[in-house]
Each structure stands twice: as structure tokens, then as C-alpha cells.
Write a protein that holds these residues in place. Structure first.
Motif, PDB file in Angstrom:
ATOM      1  N   MET A 216       0.816  -1.090   0.152  1.00 58.17           N
ATOM      2  CA  MET A 216      -0.012   0.045  -0.007  1.00 58.17           C
ATOM      3  C   MET A 216       0.758   1.342   0.176  1.00 58.17           C
ATOM      4  O   MET A 216       1.865   1.358   0.788  1.00 58.17           O
ATOM      5  CB  MET A 216      -1.015  -0.074   1.154  1.00 58.17           C
ATOM      6  CG  MET A 216      -1.835  -1.244   1.372  1.00 58.17           C
ATOM      7  SD  MET A 216      -3.061  -1.172   2.621  1.00 58.17           S
ATOM      8  CE  MET A 216      -3.720   0.378   2.697  1.00 58.17           C
ATOM      9  N   GLY A 217       0.588   1.974  -0.927  1.00 61.08           N
ATOM     10  CA  GLY A 217       1.440   3.401  -1.087  1.00 61.08           C
ATOM     11  C   GLY A 217       2.631   3.208  -1.854  1.00 61.08           C
ATOM     12  O   GLY A 217       3.292   4.327  -1.880  1.00 61.08           O
ATOM     13  N   GLN A 218       3.113   1.916  -2.283  1.00 53.46           N
ATOM     14  CA  GLN A 218       4.506   1.912  -2.674  1.00 53.46           C
ATOM     15  C   GLN A 218       4.133   2.018  -4.329  1.00 53.46           C
ATOM     16  O   GLN A 218       3.469   2.080  -4.797  1.00 53.46           O
ATOM     17  CB  GLN A 218       5.032   0.663  -2.294  1.00 53.46           C
ATOM     18  CG  GLN A 218       5.232   0.458  -0.997  1.00 53.46           C
ATOM     19  CD  GLN A 218       5.994  -0.913  -0.740  1.00 53.46           C
ATOM     20  OE1 GLN A 218       5.736  -1.869  -1.420  1.00 53.46           O
ATOM     21  NE2 GLN A 218       7.057  -0.957   0.082  1.00 53.46           N
TER      22      GLN A 218
ATOM     23  N   CYS B  37      -8.514   0.070  -3.065  1.00 53.35           N
ATOM     24  CA  CYS B  37      -7.250   0.499  -3.924  1.00 53.35           C
ATOM     25  C   CYS B  37      -7.046   0.313  -5.267  1.00 53.35           C
ATOM     26  O   CYS B  37      -7.791  -0.746  -5.712  1.00 53.35           O
ATOM     27  CB  CYS B  37      -5.699  -0.032  -3.039  1.00 53.35           C
ATOM     28  SG  CYS B  37      -5.676   0.547  -1.375  1.00 53.35           S
TER      29      CYS B  37
ATOM     30  N   VAL C  67      -4.006   4.220  -2.928  1.00 51.38           N
ATOM     31  CA  VAL C  67      -4.818   4.136  -1.702  1.00 51.38           C
ATOM     32  C   VAL C  67      -5.787   5.023  -1.749  1.00 51.38           C
ATOM     33  O   VAL C  67      -6.993   4.785  -1.424  1.00 51.38           O
ATOM     34  CB  VAL C  67      -4.029   4.149  -0.362  1.00 51.38           C
ATOM     35  CG1 VAL C  67      -4.961   4.018   1.053  1.00 51.38           C
ATOM     36  CG2 VAL C  67      -2.742   2.982  -0.112  1.00 51.38           C
TER      37      VAL C  67
ATOM     38  N   SER D  47      -3.757  13.669  -2.700  1.00 52.58           N
ATOM     39  CA  SER D  47      -2.775  13.731  -1.619  1.00 52.58           C
ATOM     40  C   SER D  47      -2.963  14.948  -0.984  1.00 52.58           C
ATOM     41  O   SER D  47      -2.327  15.171   0.194  1.00 52.58           O
ATOM     42  CB  SER D  47      -1.229  14.028  -2.373  1.00 52.58           C
ATOM     43  OG  SER D  47      -1.510  15.275  -3.073  1.00 52.58           O
TER      44      SER D  47
ATOM     45  N   THR E 120       4.943  10.176   0.302  1.00 52.33           N
ATOM     46  CA  THR E 120       4.653   8.852  -0.249  1.00 52.33           C
ATOM     47  C   THR E 120       3.926   9.120  -1.629  1.00 52.33           C
ATOM     48  O   THR E 120       2.656   8.713  -1.753  1.00 52.33           O
ATOM     49  CB  THR E 120       3.881   7.980   0.798  1.00 52.33           C
ATOM     50  OG1 THR E 120       2.665   8.754   1.070  1.00 52.33           O
ATOM     51  CG2 THR E 120       4.643   7.627   1.847  1.00 52.33           C
TER      52      THR E 120
ATOM     53  N   LYS F 260       0.912   6.548  -2.934  1.00 59.61           N
ATOM     54  CA  LYS F 260      -0.028   6.318  -2.248  1.00 59.61           C
ATOM     55  C   LYS F 260      -1.438   7.018  -2.723  1.00 59.61           C
ATOM     56  O   LYS F 260      -2.682   6.649  -2.680  1.00 59.61           O
ATOM     57  CB  LYS F 260       0.252   6.941  -0.889  1.00 59.61           C
ATOM     58  CG  LYS F 260      -1.241   6.860   0.100  1.00 59.61           C
ATOM     59  CD  LYS F 260      -0.560   7.167   1.472  1.00 59.61           C
ATOM     60  CE  LYS F 260      -1.927   6.744   2.700  1.00 59.61           C
ATOM     61  NZ  LYS F 260      -1.473   7.326   3.841  1.00 59.61           N
TER      62      LYS F 260
END
Length: 167
Positions: A21-23, A40, A59, A63, A69, A72
Motif C-alpha cells: 500500500m502506497g508503494q 485501492c 490508496v 494527496s 509517499t 499512495k
């Protein structure tokens, strides 16, 4: 958090990397990237001639100015993937996108339908960057395991109790 460009280095050795998650991770023809998504979105950018690509595990749609990140959020993930691939010599005009996820994990109507918002945001940011969507498996009420093979362009979608699909 892994956000750097990760490429297989040993000739002839395939690598499968999980994108959490978020990568956001990138790979070459020796790399497969996989993620498990519910609401997601797995956003994959692939350059078919160069057999290079990248995946972000998005996710949330926005932002709100947070940049630590970039994988994400849809608004930061798409440009981040493009920059990752451009740093390896990919021309943006050769990229195509593949998307999966965006499920309604909290059945019913209400404020927790983040999957729909994620789908809309990812599509919007890809369109703004001029990247066509070549394949997608979005929505529904089930989570998915997705695997992208950059050697072949095969985007495999697995949902529990169903036959795997290749896009």
C-alpha cells in the motif's frame, strides 16, 4: 517505504516483487510486480517495446499536497510512475496503462465508497498525462490479486473463487 526505481540486475533471473500500500516500484523484462487490492487501485504503466514498467498501489484519490509517499495517492502516483520510467529512457508517448481494483469493500451506499473515487481519480490523472488505458478490471465487491509481467505484458487478475483473467 520503497519509492526508488528497482530493476532486476542478474541476467536470466526473474524477480517477483510485491507492491505494498502506497508503494511504487519499477521493473524490466525480468520482473513481475504483484499487489493485493480492494478499494485501492493497482496502476501499471508499461512500455511494450522496451519491456519496462512500473506499478503504484494507490490508496486514496488526492494527496492534498502531501508528497512523502507519491505512490499512495492518484494525483501523485501517476506522475511519479512516469518520472520513474522516463529516468530509465522510456518515452511517455510509448506508455500504456493497466488498472485493477476500486472495489466497494463496505457494501451499500455511504461515505466509504473510496473505490469509486480512486477509479475516477486514476482515470483523470492518466488522461491528463496523455497515457491511454489499455486494460482495466475495476469495481465490483471483491478484492483482487494482480500480477504484471513486464516481459510479456500479461496483467493477471485473480479473485477468490473465480478463474484468473489475463488482460
Amino acid at each position: 517505504m520503497l519509492t526508488s526505481v528497482t530493476f532486476a540486475t542478474d541476467a536470466g533471473q526473474e524477480r517477483t516483487l510485491s507492491v505494498g500500500m502506497g508503494q511504487a516500484l519499477a521493473g524490466d523484462r525480468q520482473t513481475q510486480l504483484t499487489a493485493i487490492v480492494g478499494s485501492c487501485i493497482a496502476v501499471v504503466l508499461w512500455h511494450p517495446r522496451m519491456n519496462l514498467g512500473a506499478m503504484a498501489h494507490v490508496v486514496l484519490p488526492d494527496s492534498h499536497g502531501k508528497s512523502e509517499t507519491p505512490g499512495k495517492f492518484a494525483d501523485t502516483a501517476v506522475p511519479h510512475l512516469v518520472r520513474m520510467l522516463e529516468s530509465k529512457g522510456c518515452n511517455r508517448s510509448g506508455l500504456t496503462a493497466k488498472l485493477a481494483g476500486g472495489a466497494c469493500m463496505f457494501r451499500g451506499d455511504g461515505p466509504l465508497q473510496i473505490g469509486d473515487d480512486n477509479i475516477a481519480a486514476c482515470r483523470t490523472h492518466l488522461r491528463q498525462m496523455g497515457i491511454p488505458i489499455a486494460a482495466e478490471d475495476l469495481g465490483g465487491t471483491s478484492g483482487r490479486k494482480v500480477t504484471m509481467d513486464f516481459a510479456t505484458g500479461r496483467f493477471t487478475i485473480e479473485i477468490a473463487g473465480k478463474v484468473a483473467r489475463v488482460l
